[in-house]
Enzyme design. Sequence first.
Site, PDB file in Angstrom:
ATOM      1  N   THR A  13     -16.819  43.721 -33.240  1.00  0.00           N
ATOM      2  CA  THR A  13     -16.315  45.004 -33.904  1.00  0.00           C
ATOM      3  C   THR A  13     -16.315  44.785 -35.488  1.00  0.00           C
ATOM      4  OG1 THR A  13     -14.009  44.860 -33.653  1.00  0.00           O
ATOM      5  CG2 THR A  13     -15.324  45.890 -31.991  1.00  0.00           C
ATOM      6  N   GLY A  14     -16.488  45.914 -36.033  1.00  0.00           N
ATOM      7  CA  GLY A  14     -16.559  45.788 -37.597  1.00  0.00           C
ATOM      8  C   GLY A  14     -17.393  44.463 -38.121  1.00  0.00           C
ATOM      9  N   SER A  15     -18.686  44.734 -37.644  1.00  0.00           N
ATOM     10  CA  SER A  15     -19.727  43.418 -37.991  1.00  0.00           C
ATOM     11  C   SER A  15     -20.686  43.878 -38.865  1.00  0.00           C
ATOM     12  CB  SER A  15     -20.070  42.975 -36.534  1.00  0.00           C
ATOM     13  OG  SER A  15     -20.819  44.034 -35.607  1.00  0.00           O
ATOM     14  N   GLY A  18     -19.133  40.833 -43.728  1.00  0.00           N
ATOM     15  CA  GLY A  18     -18.151  40.118 -44.017  1.00  0.00           C
ATOM     16  C   GLY A  18     -18.016  39.234 -42.934  1.00  0.00           C
ATOM     17  N   ILE A  19     -16.661  38.763 -42.435  1.00  0.00           N
ATOM     18  CA  ILE A  19     -16.364  37.842 -41.320  1.00  0.00           C
ATOM     19  C   ILE A  19     -17.226  38.336 -39.972  1.00  0.00           C
ATOM     20  CG2 ILE A  19     -14.684  36.872 -40.077  1.00  0.00           C
ATOM     21  CD1 ILE A  19     -12.738  36.904 -42.204  1.00  0.00           C
ATOM     22  N   GLY A  20     -17.293  39.546 -39.777  1.00  0.00           N
ATOM     23  CA  GLY A  20     -17.729  40.153 -38.581  1.00  0.00           C
ATOM     24  C   GLY A  20     -19.168  39.948 -38.311  1.00  0.00           C
ATOM     25  N   SER A 141      -4.744  37.133 -38.805  1.00  0.00           N
ATOM     26  CA  SER A 141      -4.694  36.556 -40.305  1.00  0.00           C
ATOM     27  C   SER A 141      -3.761  35.678 -40.348  1.00  0.00           C
ATOM     28  CB  SER A 141      -4.487  37.820 -41.210  1.00  0.00           C
ATOM     29  OG  SER A 141      -4.317  37.189 -42.380  1.00  0.00           O
ATOM     30  N   TYR A 154       0.096  45.663 -43.589  1.00  0.00           N
ATOM     31  CA  TYR A 154      -1.140  44.812 -43.181  1.00  0.00           C
ATOM     32  C   TYR A 154      -0.603  43.680 -42.507  1.00  0.00           C
ATOM     33  CZ  TYR A 154      -5.030  41.484 -43.068  1.00  0.00           C
ATOM     34  OH  TYR A 154      -5.889  40.739 -42.747  1.00  0.00           O
TER      35      TYR A 154
END
Length: 263
Positions: A13-15, A18-20, A141, A154
């Site tokens: 998800t959210g890919s 960035g990291i995704g 995180s 966050y």
Amino acid sequence: MQIDLTGKTALVTGSTEGIGYAIARQLAKAGADVVINGRSEEKTAKAGERLKGEGAQGTVTAIAADLATAEGCAALVAKLARVDILVNNAGIFQPSDFFDTPDEVWDRHWQVNVMSAVRLSRAYLPSMEKANWGRVIFIASESGFNIPVEMIHYGVSKTADIAVARGLAKRMAGTGVTVNSVLPGPTLSEGVESMLANEREKTGKSIEEVAADFVKQHRSSSLIRRAASVDEIANIVTYLASPLASATTGASMRVDGGLIDTL
């Protein structure tokens, strides 16, 4: 050590960046059939096409859905009935002093960072249990342990991710399904680059230098004294997603550069 994910379907998800995106790329290179996800139809489609040209060994599918809502999660599940590997990476961060942070910001962080992972895990874990194999990975995180004073909202959401992952690992005990969380430290993703853009322009330094300065000033317990690359995060996620990590579950895997000052 050879990681082979041929025949496994992975949703990250959210890919779209960035990291995704780095995780999706690593899983695709290992042979997984990868599903890219983002909110924008256009951006998600472009990320999928890009991934196809970057060494993907399996198929690449792009599914746009806004995972900040229950309806968005349901829409994604309706298009993708089951997965073998679920990487709950979708997340947001927004520096804001506690006294200036309204309920709306708290709620959005909770919906995106926590509830999207809860909803998708609830949807996909039963079929993994039935197959007696599956991987669920929460991208949390180091802020889940070291709550950052500049964005307490966050940090709280990331603490919740770690807790949900641990609880689900217990819930899936003995099933052949593992659930873990990964705890990146400061990572040089597009989001962090955007956050540091003003400082970069002001100083004329490279983005790597500006990121290192940020780490030294705001995350002074870091032992590597720099930001990690997105690929450094993706490496451990790929391992956890593989059959090689079958004895690792309920763990909080730190990729924080030694930032968390505890044994």
